[in-house]
Design a protein around this motif. Sequence first.
Motif, PDB file in Angstrom:
ATOM      1  N   LYS A  47       0.835  -1.206   0.000  1.00 14.91           N
ATOM      2  CA  LYS A  47       0.000   0.000   0.000  1.00 14.91           C
ATOM      3  C   LYS A  47       0.870   1.255   0.000  1.00 14.91           C
ATOM      4  O   LYS A  47       1.752   1.405   0.845  1.00 14.91           O
ATOM      5  N   ASN A  68      -3.999  -3.138  -0.203  1.00 17.79           N
ATOM      6  CA  ASN A  68      -5.231  -2.677   0.425  1.00 17.79           C
ATOM      7  C   ASN A  68      -6.166  -2.004  -0.557  1.00 17.79           C
ATOM      8  O   ASN A  68      -7.391  -2.013  -0.367  1.00 17.79           O
ATOM      9  N   ARG A  69      -5.608  -1.386  -1.578  1.00 17.62           N
ATOM     10  CA  ARG A  69      -6.404  -0.524  -2.450  1.00 17.62           C
ATOM     11  C   ARG A  69      -6.475  -1.081  -3.865  1.00 17.62           C
ATOM     12  O   ARG A  69      -5.449  -1.269  -4.525  1.00 17.62           O
ATOM     13  N   GLY A  91      -7.703  -5.204   1.776  1.00 22.17           N
ATOM     14  CA  GLY A  91      -8.505  -4.063   2.196  1.00 22.17           C
ATOM     15  C   GLY A  91      -9.992  -4.339   2.077  1.00 22.17           C
ATOM     16  O   GLY A  91     -10.417  -5.294   1.421  1.00 22.17           O
ATOM     17  N   SER A 110     -10.497 -10.376   2.461  1.00 22.03           N
ATOM     18  CA  SER A 110     -11.382  -9.481   3.215  1.00 22.03           C
ATOM     19  C   SER A 110     -12.869  -9.731   2.954  1.00 22.03           C
ATOM     20  O   SER A 110     -13.663  -8.802   2.942  1.00 22.03           O
TER      21      SER A 110
END
Length: 241
Positions: A47, A68-69, A91, A110
């Motif tokens: 990230k 995460n993104r 994420g 996630s």
Amino acid sequence: MEHATEVDSAAREAIGAALRAIETRIDRACARAERPREQVRLLPVTKTVDLARVAVVLEAGYRAVAENRVQEAAPKREALESFGAEWHMIGRLQRNKIRQALAFADCIQSVDRPALADALADRLAEGGERRQVFIQVNTSGAEGQSGVEPDAALALARRIAARPELELTGLMTIGRLAEAPEAVRGDFVRLRELRDRLEQELGQRLSELSMGMSGDLEAAVEEGATLVRIGSGIFGARPRP
């Protein structure tokens, strides 16, 4: 590779030294817990990390990384495809980003609600695909923290198991934010115990426990982590948004 040469020797050595330090911490935690070292993998988290520094980690031999993104991950994977790395999405995933997430992620850690599991499976079914997934569990009870409540995890696991497009292989948790690493240990214990219960109820093995970060990896490894997610411990503090 071209993008790797953009990192100066000092930065390259700093990343290498950080990787060695983290691996040593994992070694020692495994020894204390009397666990085979090969049971635990370091998962670098990229990230906000630029391509050149991610390439340094891949050149060091790591073949699994986490993002995460969604908006960052897809171009990174495309640019670094020659390394053949496995990419994990860690994420919170919104349903309107599912198509983008599936374009880069080999594993989505996630999954925290039935609607997301169904939407992922439906999208995968369109292309005849299958993906590894983890259930993210809020073991700390902290408000605003992502993850299904432990009491609802079995229902979500059964929902996932009913969809052939999804391969449930483990659980993930973040753990509470605490200055003392020992304060987080109970969150890791709860994830391991939940995994054990789900294995019995589902009649299948859940081999992965993704837990532990830079500040608390020792407690996570000692309590059964198979994947520890490390970002700042490798790349340094992230820039403030």
